[in-house]
Design a protein around this motif. Structure first.
Motif, mmCIF file in Angstrom:
data_model
loop_
_atom_site.group_PDB
_atom_site.id
_atom_site.type_symbol
_atom_site.label_atom_id
_atom_site.label_comp_id
_atom_site.label_asym_id
_atom_site.label_seq_id
_atom_site.Cartn_x
_atom_site.Cartn_y
_atom_site.Cartn_z
ATOM 1 N N ALA A 40 -5.217 48.802 57.282
ATOM 2 C CA ALA A 40 -5.015 47.678 56.155
ATOM 3 C C ALA A 40 -5.598 48.163 54.841
ATOM 4 C CB ALA A 40 -5.286 46.206 56.466
ATOM 5 N N GLU A 43 -3.814 51.628 53.910
ATOM 6 C CA GLU A 43 -2.688 51.338 53.218
ATOM 7 C C GLU A 43 -2.746 50.815 51.746
ATOM 8 O OE1 GLU A 43 1.629 48.883 53.990
ATOM 9 O OE2 GLU A 43 0.129 48.720 55.461
ATOM 10 N N LYS A 44 -3.540 50.033 51.525
ATOM 11 C CA LYS A 44 -3.644 49.507 50.320
ATOM 12 C C LYS A 44 -4.163 50.475 49.337
ATOM 13 C CE LYS A 44 -6.064 45.764 47.504
ATOM 14 N NZ LYS A 44 -6.959 44.548 47.608
ATOM 15 N N ARG A 47 -1.313 52.973 48.528
ATOM 16 C CA ARG A 47 -0.330 52.311 47.728
ATOM 17 C C ARG A 47 -1.062 51.999 46.294
ATOM 18 N NH1 ARG A 47 4.194 51.236 50.575
ATOM 19 N NH2 ARG A 47 3.850 50.726 52.764
ATOM 20 N N THR A 48 -2.212 52.120 46.138
ATOM 21 C CA THR A 48 -2.634 51.986 44.759
ATOM 22 C C THR A 48 -2.373 53.356 44.194
ATOM 23 O OG1 THR A 48 -4.439 50.259 45.446
ATOM 24 C CG2 THR A 48 -4.677 51.902 43.436
#
Length: 92
Positions: A40, A43-44, A47-48
């Motif tokens: 998680a 992924e964050k 995506r940043t």
């Protein structure tokens, strides 16, 4: 055509000189989280990076791998496509 793409990329970076260090730090954090199994958080962070530089080949590729690992095959394939479109000169 490749040179045009590189020139455009370099111009965008020069317009936002802070971006490179932010991208590097976020990508390093994403990779570290991914390696640690903290999917998680990885992924964050991926995506940043993509949010700052949508055509970031490494972040798109690595997020594609993460999506495949999570069973989100369609998303993974789409991300691999973006990575390849961003950088078709070298294997990722």
């Amino acid at each position: 055509m490749m040179l045009d793409r590189e020139i455009g990329y370099n111009r965008r970076l020069m317009a936002r000189p802070y971006t490179v260090s932010i991208l590097d730090a976020a990508l390093q954090q994403a990779v570290a989280s991914h390696k640690a199994g903290q999917l998680a958080a990885a992924e964050k962070a991926y995506r940043t990076v993509i949010g700052i530089e949508p055509a970031h080949a490494g972040a798109n590729h690595n997020l594609g791998i993460l999506m495949m690992q999570a069973g989100r095959i369609g998303e993974g394939v789409a991300l691999f496509g973006r990575a390849l479109a961003a950088n078709d000169r070298e294997a990722l």
